[in-house]
Scaffold this motif. Structure first.
Motif, PDB file in Angstrom:
ATOM      1  N   PHE A 194       0.129  29.823  -0.441  1.00 19.74           N
ATOM      2  CA  PHE A 194      -0.632  29.152  -1.492  1.00 19.74           C
ATOM      3  C   PHE A 194       0.184  29.061  -2.773  1.00 19.74           C
ATOM      4  O   PHE A 194       0.143  28.038  -3.477  1.00 19.74           O
ATOM      5  CB  PHE A 194      -1.950  29.904  -1.734  1.00 19.74           C
ATOM      6  CG  PHE A 194      -2.892  29.816  -0.570  1.00 19.74           C
ATOM      7  CD1 PHE A 194      -3.850  28.816  -0.509  1.00 19.74           C
ATOM      8  CD2 PHE A 194      -2.816  30.726   0.479  1.00 19.74           C
ATOM      9  CE1 PHE A 194      -4.714  28.718   0.573  1.00 19.74           C
ATOM     10  CE2 PHE A 194      -3.670  30.634   1.561  1.00 19.74           C
ATOM     11  CZ  PHE A 194      -4.615  29.634   1.610  1.00 19.74           C
ATOM     12  N   GLU A 195       0.913  30.128  -3.092  1.00 17.14           N
ATOM     13  CA  GLU A 195       1.754  30.094  -4.279  1.00 17.14           C
ATOM     14  C   GLU A 195       2.799  28.976  -4.183  1.00 17.14           C
ATOM     15  O   GLU A 195       3.113  28.312  -5.175  1.00 17.14           O
ATOM     16  CB  GLU A 195       2.457  31.439  -4.457  1.00 17.14           C
ATOM     17  CG  GLU A 195       1.526  32.568  -4.872  1.00 17.14           C
ATOM     18  CD  GLU A 195       2.284  33.868  -5.094  1.00 17.14           C
ATOM     19  OE1 GLU A 195       2.380  34.295  -6.259  1.00 17.14           O
ATOM     20  OE2 GLU A 195       2.796  34.432  -4.103  1.00 17.14           O
ATOM     21  N   SER A 198       1.159  25.621  -4.987  1.00 15.59           N
ATOM     22  CA  SER A 198       0.612  25.595  -6.344  1.00 15.59           C
ATOM     23  C   SER A 198       1.721  25.514  -7.381  1.00 15.59           C
ATOM     24  O   SER A 198       1.674  24.678  -8.298  1.00 15.59           O
ATOM     25  CB  SER A 198      -0.250  26.839  -6.573  1.00 15.59           C
ATOM     26  OG  SER A 198      -0.888  26.783  -7.835  1.00 15.59           O
ATOM     27  N   TYR A 199       2.743  26.357  -7.234  1.00 10.67           N
ATOM     28  CA  TYR A 199       3.834  26.392  -8.207  1.00 10.67           C
ATOM     29  C   TYR A 199       4.664  25.115  -8.169  1.00 10.67           C
ATOM     30  O   TYR A 199       5.288  24.748  -9.168  1.00 10.67           O
ATOM     31  CB  TYR A 199       4.729  27.605  -7.958  1.00 10.67           C
ATOM     32  CG  TYR A 199       4.255  28.873  -8.628  1.00 10.67           C
ATOM     33  CD1 TYR A 199       4.962  29.441  -9.679  1.00 10.67           C
ATOM     34  CD2 TYR A 199       3.089  29.507  -8.215  1.00 10.67           C
ATOM     35  CE1 TYR A 199       4.527  30.603 -10.302  1.00 10.67           C
ATOM     36  CE2 TYR A 199       2.641  30.670  -8.819  1.00 10.67           C
ATOM     37  CZ  TYR A 199       3.362  31.213  -9.866  1.00 10.67           C
ATOM     38  OH  TYR A 199       2.924  32.356 -10.482  1.00 10.67           O
ATOM     39  N   ASN A 201       3.392  22.210  -7.708  1.00  9.55           N
ATOM     40  CA  ASN A 201       2.469  21.131  -8.071  1.00  9.55           C
ATOM     41  C   ASN A 201       2.158  20.193  -6.898  1.00  9.55           C
ATOM     42  O   ASN A 201       1.878  19.009  -7.093  1.00  9.55           O
ATOM     43  CB  ASN A 201       3.018  20.322  -9.256  1.00  9.55           C
ATOM     44  CG  ASN A 201       3.042  21.132 -10.541  1.00  9.55           C
ATOM     45  OD1 ASN A 201       2.068  21.802 -10.870  1.00  9.55           O
ATOM     46  ND2 ASN A 201       4.162  21.087 -11.244  1.00  9.55           N
ATOM     47  N   HIS A 203      -0.540  19.769  -5.072  1.00  9.32           N
ATOM     48  CA  HIS A 203      -1.934  20.173  -5.013  1.00  9.32           C
ATOM     49  C   HIS A 203      -2.663  19.581  -3.818  1.00  9.32           C
ATOM     50  O   HIS A 203      -3.637  20.172  -3.319  1.00  9.32           O
ATOM     51  CB  HIS A 203      -2.636  19.819  -6.324  1.00  9.32           C
ATOM     52  CG  HIS A 203      -2.103  20.598  -7.493  1.00  9.32           C
ATOM     53  ND1 HIS A 203      -2.394  20.291  -8.800  1.00  9.32           N
ATOM     54  CD2 HIS A 203      -1.275  21.679  -7.533  1.00  9.32           C
ATOM     55  CE1 HIS A 203      -1.783  21.138  -9.606  1.00  9.32           C
ATOM     56  NE2 HIS A 203      -1.101  21.985  -8.858  1.00  9.32           N
ATOM     57  N   LEU A 206      -1.835  21.975  -1.173  1.00  9.13           N
ATOM     58  CA  LEU A 206      -2.571  23.204  -1.436  1.00  9.13           C
ATOM     59  C   LEU A 206      -4.001  23.085  -0.921  1.00  9.13           C
ATOM     60  O   LEU A 206      -4.525  24.018  -0.287  1.00  9.13           O
ATOM     61  CB  LEU A 206      -2.572  23.489  -2.946  1.00  9.13           C
ATOM     62  CG  LEU A 206      -3.365  24.705  -3.415  1.00  9.13           C
ATOM     63  CD1 LEU A 206      -2.715  25.996  -2.925  1.00  9.13           C
ATOM     64  CD2 LEU A 206      -3.473  24.716  -4.954  1.00  9.13           C
ATOM     65  N   LYS A 207      -4.623  21.957  -1.180  1.00 10.58           N
ATOM     66  CA  LYS A 207      -5.989  21.745  -0.706  1.00 10.58           C
ATOM     67  C   LYS A 207      -6.037  21.685   0.821  1.00 10.58           C
ATOM     68  O   LYS A 207      -6.948  22.247   1.447  1.00 10.58           O
ATOM     69  CB  LYS A 207      -6.561  20.452  -1.295  1.00 10.58           C
ATOM     70  CG  LYS A 207      -8.019  20.190  -0.928  1.00 10.58           C
ATOM     71  CD  LYS A 207      -8.543  18.942  -1.605  1.00 10.58           C
ATOM     72  CE  LYS A 207     -10.035  18.744  -1.338  1.00 10.58           C
ATOM     73  NZ  LYS A 207     -10.355  18.640   0.094  1.00 10.58           N
ATOM     74  N   GLN A 312      -4.441  32.722  -9.259  1.00 14.38           N
ATOM     75  CA  GLN A 312      -3.721  31.742 -10.071  1.00 14.38           C
ATOM     76  C   GLN A 312      -3.286  30.551  -9.223  1.00 14.38           C
ATOM     77  O   GLN A 312      -3.352  29.398  -9.663  1.00 14.38           O
ATOM     78  CB  GLN A 312      -2.503  32.391 -10.721  1.00 14.38           C
ATOM     79  CG  GLN A 312      -2.838  33.359 -11.856  1.00 14.38           C
ATOM     80  CD  GLN A 312      -1.595  33.921 -12.504  1.00 14.38           C
ATOM     81  OE1 GLN A 312      -0.700  34.428 -11.828  1.00 14.38           O
ATOM     82  NE2 GLN A 312      -1.525  33.841 -13.820  1.00 14.38           N
ATOM     83  N   ALA A 313      -2.838  30.844  -8.003  1.00 15.11           N
ATOM     84  CA  ALA A 313      -2.392  29.764  -7.123  1.00 15.11           C
ATOM     85  C   ALA A 313      -3.543  28.838  -6.745  1.00 15.11           C
ATOM     86  O   ALA A 313      -3.347  27.629  -6.554  1.00 15.11           O
ATOM     87  CB  ALA A 313      -1.758  30.358  -5.864  1.00 15.11           C
ATOM     88  N   LEU A 314      -4.741  29.383  -6.650  1.00 18.05           N
ATOM     89  CA  LEU A 314      -5.908  28.582  -6.251  1.00 18.05           C
ATOM     90  C   LEU A 314      -6.591  27.881  -7.424  1.00 18.05           C
ATOM     91  O   LEU A 314      -7.509  27.079  -7.208  1.00 18.05           O
ATOM     92  CB  LEU A 314      -6.923  29.474  -5.526  1.00 18.05           C
ATOM     93  CG  LEU A 314      -6.541  29.908  -4.099  1.00 18.05           C
ATOM     94  CD1 LEU A 314      -7.502  30.975  -3.592  1.00 18.05           C
ATOM     95  CD2 LEU A 314      -6.538  28.703  -3.146  1.00 18.05           C
ATOM     96  N   PRO A 316      -5.875  25.351  -9.313  1.00 17.99           N
ATOM     97  CA  PRO A 316      -6.017  23.890  -9.262  1.00 17.99           C
ATOM     98  C   PRO A 316      -7.202  23.426  -8.415  1.00 17.99           C
ATOM     99  O   PRO A 316      -7.703  22.316  -8.619  1.00 17.99           O
ATOM    100  CB  PRO A 316      -4.689  23.431  -8.645  1.00 17.99           C
ATOM    101  CG  PRO A 316      -3.719  24.499  -9.013  1.00 17.99           C
ATOM    102  CD  PRO A 316      -4.511  25.771  -8.947  1.00 17.99           C
TER     103      PRO A 316
END
Length: 492
Positions: A194-195, A198-199, A201, A203, A206-207, A312-314, A316
């Motif tokens: 996940f990081e 997320s890091y 960008n 997204h 990530l989703k 933090q990673a989640l 967004p």
């Protein structure tokens, strides 16, 4: 072309590869074949896990299985890949990491549910960085045995099906020989997956990842108003229960980086781990950790720090920071209660009383001040009765007066407990056998000489650690003096 895919594809029993993770798409992994090893041989096999996976005994004994589980031959229907992830290592953002020496063959549909099958030590991947993609015999034996030991203890963990070895040289601090661990899990997805997205960008990816994890492993989260916050809470609670299990049994992981934290709350990546010998709360098992970031008594707080990184990673996906923080709060209530429940069971307390917390605290103060052997104390305590002289337990303490004060307090509490129920509860919660460093070291030394009897004996004991196993008391004895000199580091 990689020699591994020039070999005929083998049929692994009647199990079907479903390859769920591969459906996420190429942003999540690189497809590649394992790198073959010359003249492989069996080191150890977990037939108990093989049965759970529905593998036939005849196949696990075969030359075909040896080739497939070393990475020398493809398995029909499998789709080998190495996944990408990132992470914080020793508290510092390390950027892109990934499966540097592990190659997932794919997902198998088994009687135990869908399981990912990985070969650890299977060769170079795009994520190997400066590594060689290999694992060595010593670390592979340790991971194999500890994976199955933790399962035997009832602690959530990835599993290990087998270890295969080869005389192919591998350079570490010295020249060693290569090995491959076949390990399984419902998923090897880590906080670091996940990081990574997320890091960077990414997204949308990530989703996709979060939706996959929710749909496959946390479907109840989908029914909530904020499924991604619900996912964070569910992972926090599973991680809290895992930390309680580690602390109660005296297990030190040694390298709790965010890329070594399972999204399913499993123990994952057995490197510089250790079960406590003498009880020292600040014990550091990893010689690559001189500052003691991952000391035994810091593990619960580090787990929360790692969960905060996951939160933090989640963000967004969660959007509201307050919702993420509220999801993390559950860890602070679940962990202490889960640990207290486990320690009450270890003490044989069949009900809950207000004074139990004080008794638990005094027990650990006594253990720490005397540096008593952790596992032996708890196992001997199973035979403690208020009417006895308590000598087998008392002999573990040089401060006998302090022990006598504690024993009186404990006896008073036991006066309100059914003694038959207490004994049964304690024997089921205080193992006789744990994988102490010196036991693993002795098995490794013999294995280097092609004697695998020590590996097999330990596997038998550790898969049923609460049983007596007559004739094997030496495996539950105090560590020898030389055990203190064993150094375990991140190098493997």
């Amino acid at each position: 072309m990689n020699a591994a895919i020039d070999e005929p594809l083998a049929a692994t029993s009647t199990l079907k590869w479903v390859n769920r993770f591969a459906r996420l798409g190429p942003d999540f992994y690189t497809e590649l074949q394992p790198t073959p090893l010359p003249s492989p041989y069996w080191v150890g096999r977990s037939r108990a896990l093989a049965r759970e996976l529905g593998l036939e005994d005849s196949w696990l004994e075969s030359a075909d299985a040896l080739e497939v589980l070393t990475g020398n031959r493809g398995a029909a229907g499998s789709r080998p890949l190495a996944s990408v992830y990132s992470g914080h290592q020793f508290g510092v953002w390390a950027g892109q990491l990934g499966d540097g020496r592990a190659i997932m063959l794919g997902d198998l549909q088994t009687p135990a549910g869908t399981q990912e099958v990985q070969l650890k030590g299977a060769g170079l991947t795009p994520y190997s960085r400066m590594g060689d993609g290999r694992a060595v015999l010593r670390s592979s034996i340790r991971e194999f045995l500890c994976s199955e030991a933790m399962h035997g203890l009832g602690i959530p963990t990835t599993r290990a099906l087998c270890v295969t070895g080869s005389d192919a040289p591998v350079r570490r601090e010295e020249i060693e020989t290569a090995a491959v661990v076949t390990r399984t899990s419902p998923s090897f997805i880590r906080f670091g997956h996940f990081e990574h997205f997320s890091y960077s960008n990414q997204h949308a990816q990530l989703k996709t990842l979060a939706d996959y994890v929710i749909d496959q492993f946390y479907p109840a989260c989908r029914e909530t108003s904020q499924p991604y916050a619900a996912l964070l809470q569910a992972v926090s609670e599973r991680t809290a229960h895992l930390m309680a299990a580690w602390q109660a049994v005296g297990f030190c992981h040694g390298v709790m980086n965010t890329d070594n934290m399972s999204i399913l709350g499993l123990t994952i990546d057995y490197g510089p781990f250790q079960f406590l010998d003498a009880f020292e709360p600040g014990h550091i098992c990893n010689h690559s950790d001189p500052q003691g970031r991952y000391a035994y008594n810091k593990q619960p707080n580090i787990a929360y720090w790692n969960l905060f990184c996951l939160g933090q990673a989640l963000l967004p996906l969660i959007a509201e920071q307050d919702e993420a923080l509220a999801a993390l709060e559950s860890y602070k209530t679940v962990f202490p209660q889960a640990l207290e429940d486990r320690l009450r069971a270890k003490l044989g307390l069949t009900d809950e009383q207000p004074e139990d917390r004080e008794l638990i605290e005094s027990t650990f103060k006594l253990l720490a001040s005397n540096k008593a052997d952790y596992s032996i104390f708890w196992r001997r305590l199973c035979r403690f009765t208020p009417q006895s002289g308590h000598e087998p337990v008392r002999d573990l303490f040089f401060d006998r007066e302090s022990f006598d004060v504690w024993a009186l307090h404990y006896s008073e509490r036991l006066a309100h407990v059914d003694q038959g129920l207490r004994a049964d509860l304690m024997l089921k919660n205080n193992p006789k056998f744990v994988l102490r460093n010196h036991l693993g070291e002795e098995a490794i030394r013999a294995a280097k000489l092609k004697d695998f009897s020590g590996v097999n004996t330990l596997l038998t004991l550790l898969q049923a650690p609460f049983e007596e196993h007559p004739g094997h008391d030496s495996f539950a004895d105090f560590p020898p003096d030389w055990a203190a000199s064993i150094e375990i580091s991140c190098s493997s």
